[in-house]
Design a protein around this motif. Structure first.
Motif, PDB file in Angstrom:
ATOM      1  N   ARG A  92       2.095   8.545 -27.071  1.00  0.00           N
ATOM      2  CA  ARG A  92       1.717   9.026 -28.401  1.00  0.00           C
ATOM      3  C   ARG A  92       2.005   7.910 -29.402  1.00  0.00           C
ATOM      4  N   CYS A  99       7.601   7.623 -37.740  1.00  0.00           N
ATOM      5  CA  CYS A  99       8.860   7.420 -37.011  1.00  0.00           C
ATOM      6  C   CYS A  99      10.046   7.269 -37.959  1.00  0.00           C
ATOM      7  N   ARG A 119      12.198  12.538 -34.710  1.00  0.00           N
ATOM      8  CA  ARG A 119      10.906  12.854 -34.092  1.00  0.00           C
ATOM      9  C   ARG A 119      10.628  11.934 -32.895  1.00  0.00           C
ATOM     10  N   ARG A 122      12.830  12.929 -29.963  1.00  0.00           N
ATOM     11  CA  ARG A 122      12.346  14.138 -29.282  1.00  0.00           C
ATOM     12  C   ARG A 122      11.172  13.789 -28.367  1.00  0.00           C
ATOM     13  N   ALA A 123      10.279  12.914 -28.844  1.00  0.00           N
ATOM     14  CA  ALA A 123       9.135  12.511 -28.010  1.00  0.00           C
ATOM     15  C   ALA A 123       9.643  11.833 -26.734  1.00  0.00           C
ATOM     16  N   ARG A 126      11.098  14.233 -24.297  1.00  0.00           N
ATOM     17  CA  ARG A 126      10.056  15.000 -23.573  1.00  0.00           C
ATOM     18  C   ARG A 126       9.414  14.163 -22.478  1.00  0.00           C
ATOM     19  N   GLU A 128       7.735  11.300 -23.111  1.00  0.00           N
ATOM     20  CA  GLU A 128       6.564  10.573 -23.601  1.00  0.00           C
ATOM     21  C   GLU A 128       6.928   9.127 -23.903  1.00  0.00           C
ATOM     22  N   ALA A 130       6.594   6.386 -26.631  1.00  0.00           N
ATOM     23  CA  ALA A 130       6.260   6.328 -28.055  1.00  0.00           C
ATOM     24  C   ALA A 130       5.717   4.944 -28.368  1.00  0.00           C
TER      25      ALA A 130
END
Ligand code: ADP
Ligand code: ASP
Ligand code: MG
Length: 408
Positions: A92, A99, A119, A122-123, A126, A128, A130
């Protein structure tokens, strides 16, 4: 393991290069690391946008410049995220605002004030990847306008995020294999260093070695961010930037560098009385200009003084205006400006404990008939201002004089 990887302009310079970056990132992600990727604009893009603005206006508004220039990094971030997704990696993209990079309001050279990395974290949690558009934030004042962090500022984005995310390592991927004893583009014999101290890297960066942005090194030093500079074109180990240790002190000179973006101004024939230098430099500082070297000479009759100083070339017009005004006020003879100058410097923590380094530098320059216009020294560096046409020659001469070339 949490990694911040930053890829510079050449490393994302084409779709082919972006795919190569995505492959490297996906390997790190598949090995289980959390990866935040910071990207620069594709090579040449920031300069292209700058030229477009300059065609419209000679002195473009800085707020508009920031919105314009920040777009280059956004393009790379989105394309890199797309390339990763194409490889099956959940990725993402994020702008500076997304950010949480908050800066002061100094457009085109903003300083980071805080980072709210919730944020992003958290990504990463998960699973992901970034992908962050480097070089930008938003201002804390007023309406949260887009700001940029000065040329080369994606390095700072990477280091600052590495500090905020408490990353295990911040990797700066670029088009050379690490930090060399001199710019390998100027000295083909330059040697890649395995390690260099934050202090030396800070001097090299601020004295012209653009491999890392100066402020990013300041930030890394202040927060102890573990930093490595590596090539995005191969898997060589690169250069680690670390705290100084005893081994490093044994090396007299670690590197040679030059800065061709300075100008020299002289306030000629000012009255020799208290308060002149104070007034000159407080007015220059009041305009936000950063002065580097300063030399004052008093005339033989002791009645007047010439004060010479250097400023970044981009600020020389403002500095001439200010100095000219002061010269008229004081009844001084005038202002002289010399743009075709360069500053060559040698840097090394070993200088603290060895003498004769400066004289060896002056000897080497003299033996090639290179005239020295100004000199300044600190604990770990010696700099000389010389005529620009000798800049590259001087770097090569000094590199050889201090025996920095590759071991045969
Ligand atoms: P990026 O686009 O990846 O940020 P930069 O162009 O900003 O890359 O920085 C890398 C360049 O820095 C190299 O190509 C090299 O020419 C230059 N450079 C200057 N001094 C040095 C040095 N001492 N060691 C390595 N590279 C240097
Ligand atoms: N694109 C910006 C520049 O060219 C920032 C960076 O590449 O780090 O200065
Ligand atoms: Mg750079």
């Amino acid at each position: 393991m949490l990694l911040v990887q930053k890829y510079g302009g050449t490393s994302v310079g084409s779709l082919e290069r972006i795919r190569a970056v995505a492959r490297r990132v996906s390997e790190a992600a598949r090995s289980g690391a959390k990866v935040a990727v910071v990207v620069s604009a594709m090579s040449g893009e920031t300069d292209r946008l700058l030229r477009l603005a300059m065609e419209i206006s000679e002195r473009p508004d800085e707020r508009e410049m920031d919105l314009l220039l920040s777009s280059g990094e956004r393009v790379s971030a989105a394309l890199t995220a797309l390339a990763l997704r194409q490889m099956g990696v959940t990725a993402r993209s994020f702008t500076g605002r997304q950010c949480g990079i908050i800066t002061d309001g100094a457009h085109t050279r903003a300083r980071i004030e805080t980072i709210s990395a919730g944020r992003l974290m958290r990504a990463l949690d998960r699973g992901e990847v970034a992908v962050i558009a480097g070089f930008q934030g938003i201002s804390s004042s007023g309406d949260g306008d887009v700001t940029t962090l000065g040329r080369g500022g994606s390095d700072l984005t990477a280091v600052a995020l590495a500090a905020a995310l408490k990353a295990d390592l911040c990797e700066i991927y670029t088009d050379v294999e690490g930090v060399y004893t001199a710019d390998p583009g100027i000295v083909p014999e330059a040697r890649k260093l395995d390690r260099i101290s934050y202090e030396e890297m800070l001097e090299l960066a601020s004295l012209g070695a653009k491999v890392l942005q100066t402020r990013s090194v300041e930030f890394a030093k202040k927060y102890g961010v573990p930093l490595v500079v590596r090539s995005s074109f191969n898997d060589m180990p690169g250069t680690y930037i670390t705290k100084e240790d005893e081994e490093m002190e044994k090396v007299l000179v670690s590197g040679v560098t030059c800065d061709k973006n300075q100008s020299k101004l002289t306030l000629l024939g000012a009255p020799d009385k208290p308060g002149i230098a104070s007034r000159l430099f407080s007015e220059i500082a009041g305009a936000g200009l950063v002065v580097d070297m300063i030399v004052q000479n008093i005339s033989a009759d002791g009645k007047s003084a010439d004060i010479s100083f250097t400023v970044p070339r981009t600020d020389s017009r403002r500095a001439v205006e200010i100095t000219g005004r002061l010269a008229r006020d004081l009844g001084a003879r005038g202002v002289d400006v010399k743009e075709e100058i360069s500053k060559v410097s040698i840097v090394g923590v070993g200088m603290r404990t060895h003498s004769g380094v400066a004289s060896k530098m002056f000897d080497a320059l003299a033996s090639h008939n290179i005239n020295i216009l100004m000199i300044s020294t600190s604990e770990i560096k010696v700099s000389c201002v010389i005529d620009s046409k000798y800049a590259e020659l001087a770097v090569r001469v000094l590199h050889e004089a201090f025996g920095l070339e590759k071991a045969a």
